[in-house]
Scaffold this active site. Structure first.
Site, PDB file in Angstrom:
ATOM      1  N   ASP A   1       0.847  -1.195   0.000  1.00  0.00           N
ATOM      2  CA  ASP A   1       0.000   0.000   0.000  1.00  0.00           C
ATOM      3  C   ASP A   1       0.884   1.248   0.000  1.00  0.00           C
ATOM      4  O   ASP A   1       1.679   1.452   0.910  1.00  0.00           O
ATOM      5  CB  ASP A   1      -0.898  -0.031   1.249  1.00  0.00           C
ATOM      6  CG  ASP A   1      -1.949   1.072   1.236  1.00  0.00           C
ATOM      7  OD1 ASP A   1      -2.093   1.745   0.181  1.00  0.00           O
ATOM      8  OD2 ASP A   1      -2.602   1.265   2.266  1.00  0.00           O
TER       9      ASP A   1
ATOM     10  N   ASP B   1      -3.251   2.369  -5.864  1.00  0.00           N
ATOM     11  CA  ASP B   1      -1.984   2.370  -5.102  1.00  0.00           C
ATOM     12  C   ASP B   1      -1.880   1.196  -4.128  1.00  0.00           C
ATOM     13  O   ASP B   1      -1.160   1.271  -3.143  1.00  0.00           O
ATOM     14  CB  ASP B   1      -1.833   3.684  -4.346  1.00  0.00           C
ATOM     15  CG  ASP B   1      -2.723   3.754  -3.118  1.00  0.00           C
ATOM     16  OD1 ASP B   1      -3.842   3.231  -3.170  1.00  0.00           O
ATOM     17  OD2 ASP B   1      -2.285   4.326  -2.104  1.00  0.00           O
ATOM     18  N   GLU B   2      -2.567   0.122  -4.431  1.00  0.00           N
ATOM     19  CA  GLU B   2      -2.672  -0.958  -3.461  1.00  0.00           C
ATOM     20  C   GLU B   2      -2.805  -2.303  -4.186  1.00  0.00           C
ATOM     21  O   GLU B   2      -3.550  -2.394  -5.150  1.00  0.00           O
ATOM     22  CB  GLU B   2      -3.969  -0.710  -2.690  1.00  0.00           C
ATOM     23  CG  GLU B   2      -4.002  -1.063  -1.254  1.00  0.00           C
ATOM     24  CD  GLU B   2      -5.420  -0.820  -0.728  1.00  0.00           C
ATOM     25  OE1 GLU B   2      -6.006  -1.755  -0.225  1.00  0.00           O
ATOM     26  OE2 GLU B   2      -5.928   0.321  -0.869  1.00  0.00           O
TER      27      GLU B   2
END
Ligand SMILES: [Mg+2]
Length: 400
Positions: free
Chosen positions: A11, A109-110
């Protein structure tokens, strides 16, 4: 004995704001809020990301910009630059795919990685986790990620959140309970602002409280959700890491420089195309059920022939055999062949994982995978299947 899984949750930290700081170092150390109205007004829109400086003022994602402005008028308010964030996201996701084909992006973003069978995981997971963090920093020019490692998605996700920013938390399988049980129930999947007070009203404040609560009572109150919640509180979560698979088919084709009549050349070409398709399937970590052969004759008439299998495959032996059978059954009425193609479709998501040599069942599989590994290590030309080049000059691989 079933082997414990090794799941990573990666993350990025304050992703949009961190990119803004990266692109404009003058912003570093200042509160930065991304999500402002691009026209410059401060009255509309919501906070998309606040950097850690801005969070000190209580600014959070999804807060109205007007509220963020009230809390910290001196913050730097920036519009969202989606293009740029996606570009960085693609860099990161493709880096992650070097570690395992089983990458499941959760958002920009993960991502989850199933590292259980990853050939990259030679040493302890901690080493690989540190390497991934370091390489993300290098590749992006300075962005940090937080990483959680655990035996399932639930644990990995909670772990990645605990030491943000730039965190790394590893939870071995035998420590899952010690790790989970002291945490407030809000950390659990599906426990939000509305359900938290309900559970607290039942005397459940921590994940441990929930785990010790009688499961049948939870089921009576909440139905199947209560059942799942209790399972999660025990640290049990067998949801697979499922890569997003957008492509509907994988194929390779080759147009001959001059039309071909020699059956041997055609057979060799089909084998070469099947080999290319096999490797693409492997790289993407998917298997297909339907094999398609495409033939274009000298008069430009074009045909496709397909056959489907009971069980999905990514094996060269299956794909080449069926492609050849389809070809041999095709009546080209004496015409020469201008183009040949081999394709695979009807993909399966619950795929067989990339296994390592000692876990492989049958020989064809093992040979294919050894070839893939050698090619990855030593390059394209290190191994060519003997049959594709037997007595012929190497052909250029067709584009897909
Ligand atoms: Mg993030």
């Amino acid at each position: 004995m079933t082997m414990a899984r090794i799941i990573f949750h990666i993350d990025m930290d304050a992703f949009f704001a961190a990119i803004e700081e990266l692109d404009n170092p003058a912003l570093r150390g200042k509160p930065v809020v991304v999500g402002a109205d691009p026209k410059g007004g401060r009255g509309r829109g919501v906070v998309s990301t606040a950097n850690y400086e801005a969070r000190k003022y209580g600014i959070r994602s999804a807060m109205p910009i007007s509220e963020a402005y009230r809390r910290c008028p001196d913050a730097v308010f920036l519009p969202v630059r989606g293009e740029r964030y996606h570009q960085v996201s693609r860099q990161i996701m493709s880096l992650l795919k070097e570690y395992t084909p089983l990458v499941e992006p959760v958002s920009i973003d993960e991502a989850y990685l199933d590292m259980t069978h990853s050939p990259k995981l030679f040493g302890p997971p901690e080493e690989v986790a540190r390497e991934i963090k370091r390489r993300i920093r290098e590749t992006t020019g300075g962005l940090t990620a937080s990483v959680g490692v655990g035996p399932n998605k639930l644990v990995a996700k909670i772990a990645s959140d605990l030491q943000k920013p730039d965190g790394l938390v590893i939870v071995p399988e035998d420590q899952v309970r010690q790790f989970l049980w002291p945490l407030p129930i809000g950390h659990l999947w599906g426990v939000g602002k509305r359900t938290e007070p309900v559970l607290e009203g039942m005397g459940i404040r921590t994940i441990g409280d929930l785990a010790r609560y009688p499961q049948d009572e939870l089921v009576r109150r909440f139905g199947s959700w209560g059942y799942q919640l209790w399972e999660l509180a025990q640290g049990r979560d067998d949801r697979p890491v499922t890569p997003v698979w957008k492509a509907k088919s994988i194929s390779q084709e080759k147009t001959f420089e001059s039309d071909v009549d020699d059956p041997e050349v055609m057979d060799a070409t089909i084998l070469e195309l099947a080999d290319g398709v096999t490797r693409q399937l492997r790289d993407e970590g998917v298997q297909g059920r339907t094999i398609t052969l495409k033939i274009r004759l000298e008069d430009f008439s074009t045909f496709t022939r397909s056959q489907s299998l009971e069980v999905p495959t990514d094996r060269f032996a299956d794909i080449s055999r069926i492609a050849l059978e389809l070809f041999h059954r095709f009546d080209r009425r004496g015409q020469k062949v201008r183009l040949l193609g081999v394709g695979m479709s009807n993909f399966e998501r619950g795929m067989k994982q990339l296994t390592f040599l000692d876990q492989l069942g049958d020989r064809d599989d093992r040979v294919d995978r050894v070839i893939d590994l050698v090619r990855k290590k030593f390059g394209e030309s290190a191994i060519r299947r003997a049959i594709t080049t037997a007595g012929r000059r190497p052909k250029r691989r067709g584009g897909s």
